[in-house]
Design a protein around this motif. Sequence first.
Motif, PDB file in Angstrom:
ATOM      1  N   MET A  84       0.849  -1.201   0.000  1.00  0.00           N
ATOM      2  CA  MET A  84       0.000   0.000   0.000  1.00  0.00           C
ATOM      3  C   MET A  84       0.882   1.247   0.000  1.00  0.00           C
ATOM      4  O   MET A  84       1.886   1.309   0.701  1.00  0.00           O
ATOM      5  N   GLN A  85       0.499   2.244  -0.847  1.00  0.00           N
ATOM      6  CA  GLN A  85       1.249   3.494  -0.870  1.00  0.00           C
ATOM      7  C   GLN A  85       0.356   4.648  -0.391  1.00  0.00           C
ATOM      8  O   GLN A  85      -0.868   4.558  -0.439  1.00  0.00           O
ATOM      9  N   ASP A  86       0.985   5.714   0.069  1.00  0.00           N
ATOM     10  CA  ASP A  86       0.247   6.851   0.622  1.00  0.00           C
ATOM     11  C   ASP A  86      -0.187   7.780  -0.513  1.00  0.00           C
ATOM     12  O   ASP A  86       0.417   8.827  -0.762  1.00  0.00           O
ATOM     13  N   THR A  87      -1.226   7.377  -1.208  1.00  0.00           N
ATOM     14  CA  THR A  87      -1.749   8.152  -2.341  1.00  0.00           C
ATOM     15  C   THR A  87      -3.271   8.290  -2.193  1.00  0.00           C
ATOM     16  O   THR A  87      -3.896   7.553  -1.421  1.00  0.00           O
ATOM     17  N   ILE A  91      -8.363   5.165  -4.787  1.00  0.00           N
ATOM     18  CA  ILE A  91      -8.650   3.737  -4.677  1.00  0.00           C
ATOM     19  C   ILE A  91      -9.358   3.325  -5.966  1.00  0.00           C
ATOM     20  O   ILE A  91     -10.429   3.847  -6.291  1.00  0.00           O
ATOM     21  N   ASP A 104      -9.836  10.476  -2.324  1.00  0.00           N
ATOM     22  CA  ASP A 104      -9.855  11.050  -0.975  1.00  0.00           C
ATOM     23  C   ASP A 104      -9.516  12.537  -1.092  1.00  0.00           C
ATOM     24  O   ASP A 104      -8.354  12.912  -1.290  1.00  0.00           O
ATOM     25  N   HIS A 156      -6.671  14.251   1.064  1.00  0.00           N
ATOM     26  CA  HIS A 156      -5.257  13.915   0.904  1.00  0.00           C
ATOM     27  C   HIS A 156      -4.511  15.106   0.301  1.00  0.00           C
ATOM     28  O   HIS A 156      -5.043  15.844  -0.521  1.00  0.00           O
ATOM     29  N   CYS A 214      -3.933  14.658  -8.336  1.00  0.00           N
ATOM     30  CA  CYS A 214      -4.568  13.433  -8.830  1.00  0.00           C
ATOM     31  C   CYS A 214      -5.818  13.767  -9.642  1.00  0.00           C
ATOM     32  O   CYS A 214      -6.026  13.224 -10.733  1.00  0.00           O
ATOM     33  N   TRP A 235      -1.247   6.730  -8.826  1.00  0.00           N
ATOM     34  CA  TRP A 235      -2.112   7.341  -7.817  1.00  0.00           C
ATOM     35  C   TRP A 235      -2.870   6.334  -6.957  1.00  0.00           C
ATOM     36  O   TRP A 235      -3.389   6.692  -5.907  1.00  0.00           O
ATOM     37  N   SER A 236      -2.930   5.082  -7.373  1.00  0.00           N
ATOM     38  CA  SER A 236      -3.751   4.116  -6.640  1.00  0.00           C
ATOM     39  C   SER A 236      -3.077   3.679  -5.339  1.00  0.00           C
ATOM     40  O   SER A 236      -1.897   3.304  -5.327  1.00  0.00           O
ATOM     41  N   ARG A 237      -3.835   3.718  -4.275  1.00  0.00           N
ATOM     42  CA  ARG A 237      -3.326   3.332  -2.949  1.00  0.00           C
ATOM     43  C   ARG A 237      -3.041   1.838  -2.891  1.00  0.00           C
ATOM     44  O   ARG A 237      -2.091   1.391  -2.251  1.00  0.00           O
TER      45      ARG A 237
END
Length: 553
Positions: free
Chosen positions: A1-4, A7, A17, A20, A26, A73-75
């Motif tokens: 999982m990345q902090d982006t 979803i 989100d 964020h 994004c 961009w996907s978490r």
Amino acid sequence: MQDTPLIVQSDKTLLLDVHHNQSEACRADLVRFCELVKSPEHMHTYALSPISLWNAASSGFPVASVIDCLNRWSRFPVPESILFYVNDMASRWGKVRLTEYEDPRYYQLFVESKRIKTELMQRKALSKILVVKDEHSFLLETYSRGEVKLQLIKIGYPVDDQVVLQKGPPVPIALRSETLGGKPFAVRPYQQMAGDALLGDLGPGCGFGTIVLPCGSGKTVVGMHIMQRLCTRVLVVTTNVAAVHQWMQEILDKTTLTIDQVGEYTGARKEPKEITVCTYQVLTYRPDKEGPFPHLELLTKSQWGLIIYDEVHMLPAPVFKITAELQAVYRVGLTATLIREDGREDEVFSLVGPKRFDVPWIELQQQGFIAEAYCHEIRLDLPQELEIPYALANKREKYRMASENPLKLEVVKDLVSRHPDDFILIIGQYLDQLAMIADAFGLPIITGSTPNAKREELYRAFRDGDCRILVVSKVANFAIDLPDASVAIQVSGTFGSRSEEAQRLGRILRPKNRSSFFYSVVTRYSNEEEFAANRQKFLAEQGYSYEIEVWKN
């Protein structure tokens, strides 16, 4: 999982989100290949669709870039089904190409694979038009060009039209460096870029398509810039008589064309000239429901070199049919939003052309080309005596009752008092409600029944500063230039029309020395809240957010 902030879900929806710290960056990527579905407070939902992916591909944003954005961009890891869908849909652009043929009576349609060729041959509507030439191509008669493009997009294969468009009769057109009023005039950089994106090198695949720009950003100037580069006979089709006159005034003010060269074709006056401006209404007029459209010949029989469809998202059904026959003509659709409430975006894509250029509203606001705007939703209760009648009403009756909430009159009074020096538009859907507001404050009103001469007199008074507040129905939604308007108060709307919300905000986006305010007045705990939320989707996609204010009597 990345902090982006994103979803990506397997049902083709994407959740953003909005809290964020990278959400704006994004969102700027997402609007290039997605559509906003809903935008509540915390998570905005976007969706992938064939048209959104084909628009991206046709405007030079390839499938690899779409996938790169999703992965970046996907978490969580992007579902394999989504990667397959994006690859499949986006790569369909270019798999079917239309080109010229040695015999000028025909065009040649190339298909990339035997599978696609077999699928086309199995379609009855297409088998009557297409003649097999060889393993990878068909022939079709030139007059079937639009029909084939329309049929193919309906089955998921957009046509990459590479046939060079025909030059129209020459008309010398130049842009002025100074308007007739003595003001300096020049095409802005993004307006130049829009023209470049549409015209390209005037070779195969160029000269047709749709340009998406915010209201107030000068779409008319883009149209005139394209006119000047093609120097040919032009037909401009727009939404109403006031818009016709506005186009004519702009053309005479900013080009070297004279009044003898610019003509009006409306219900009141029919004077086609080298540059003709008409309404959709006159083109689609017919004396009876089963009879012919006598004025459509203006489109088909005249030798136009360029057709400009103003507010192309309003293009009516009968004009689609004729547009299918005008595929050899340079053409451009101008709009603030590609959203059509009838869902016929695919027909605009195939017949007018794909999206060639757009720019986020917020970006032009930051550069000072459109006004900074603040959006507010004012919520109020129904009067107690209407609560039982509302509960017993059907859905449509509920909406009208909530829209015409009599307490909105007090809200309007309060909002007007907040802006004593602004030029204000009070906009609504229901004529009785608008008449009540106009009577209560002694204000002039413009509706569909207002004669064109009276409308233009009131618009002129507003522009000249002789009238500071104007009550208008939906006739003022489109193509009306009121540059000093800085406040819009929307008391009712057309159910969930997202394009209407965009157009109404656009009435106050002309750049000026003050910020603009857009108020939407909505009845709490009613279905008007639901429709208002839907109307706001498009503006949320452009980066605007609504502050919610509960009004206390």
